[in-house]
Design an enzyme around this catalytic site. Sequence first.
Site, PDB file in Angstrom:
ATOM      1  N   SER B  58       0.902  -1.116  -0.132  1.00  0.00           N
ATOM      2  CA  SER B  58       0.094   0.115  -0.028  1.00  0.00           C
ATOM      3  C   SER B  58       1.030   1.442  -0.221  1.00  0.00           C
ATOM      4  CB  SER B  58      -1.195  -0.058   0.979  1.00  0.00           C
ATOM      5  OG  SER B  58      -2.038  -1.246   0.762  1.00  0.00           O
ATOM      6  N   HIS B  63       3.019  14.973   4.670  1.00  0.00           N
ATOM      7  CA  HIS B  63       2.813  16.223   4.400  1.00  0.00           C
ATOM      8  C   HIS B  63       3.425  17.105   5.401  1.00  0.00           C
ATOM      9  CE1 HIS B  63       0.209  15.067   0.957  1.00  0.00           C
ATOM     10  NE2 HIS B  63      -0.459  14.140   1.701  1.00  0.00           N
ATOM     11  N   CYS B  78      -1.089  -3.709   4.347  1.00  0.00           N
ATOM     12  CA  CYS B  78      -1.966  -4.912   4.326  1.00  0.00           C
ATOM     13  C   CYS B  78      -1.018  -6.162   4.294  1.00  0.00           C
ATOM     14  CB  CYS B  78      -2.623  -4.945   2.706  1.00  0.00           C
ATOM     15  SG  CYS B  78      -1.895  -5.003   1.465  1.00  0.00           S
TER      16      CYS B  78
END
Lengths: 128, 128
Positions: B58, B63, B78
């Site tokens: 994944s 940020h 996952c």
Amino acid sequence: MLGTHYLVDYWNCRDLTAEQWESVLRRAIDRAGAELLDFRIEQFEPQGITAFCLLSESHLAVHTWPEKDFVGIDLFTCGTQIQPELAIDVLHESLAPIRSQIRRVDRGDDVATGESPEIHTALRSGGE
Amino acid sequence: MLGTHYLVDYWNCRDLTAEQWESVLRRAIDRAGAELLDFRIEQFEPQGITAFCLLSESHLAVHTWPEKDFVGIDLFTCGTQIQPELAIDVLHESLAPIRSQIRRVDRGDDVATGESPEIHTALRSGGE
């Protein structure tokens, strides 16, 4: 609160090609009033895609697991000019999930207040 | 449950350059036992970065808002072989936030059970 993060989980939605995903995501970003800076999509073998949209206002990411009929989407936006809910409307209309779970998590809450994090859950059913 | 999504919010952590971010993120991914497929980092003007690590399992996204002393990190993984908590240990040690809010959201729960989504919150304080 600095940003809004929607975690959108869909089951049994329409099976899109990478090109169709790009089209849907660009439309969703546009509808929300966000600015797309970079778009990446990765096709996995034998199946599944990851798409990452770098936005001026944070990001939109998608992972699909066709073998499990599951799609996980993240829409993280900041600023007051963006309407992420409109992007989710586009996703919902385009993907027509049989089941969905949409959770909103506020990012950048002031934890000094000691308040527990707010989580908003909406369950929608029906593929519309 | 298909995946585990950690939403890691840090305040007043170390100010890293883009190169330092890349080093920290690569170490965190390695420690978790995940596989990095692609790394992107975008430097904004006058300040702030967005980093996106495409993983076999994944993604890891960052940020930063230096003007607000805030960093928002997402680690979505996952599979049963990955230990995302170890990646968060690396982040915590490297960034030394004064305040943090770490939330875990399970992705791909079976909503048909009608159970409310599980959210785990840990508040850690101190920059160590």
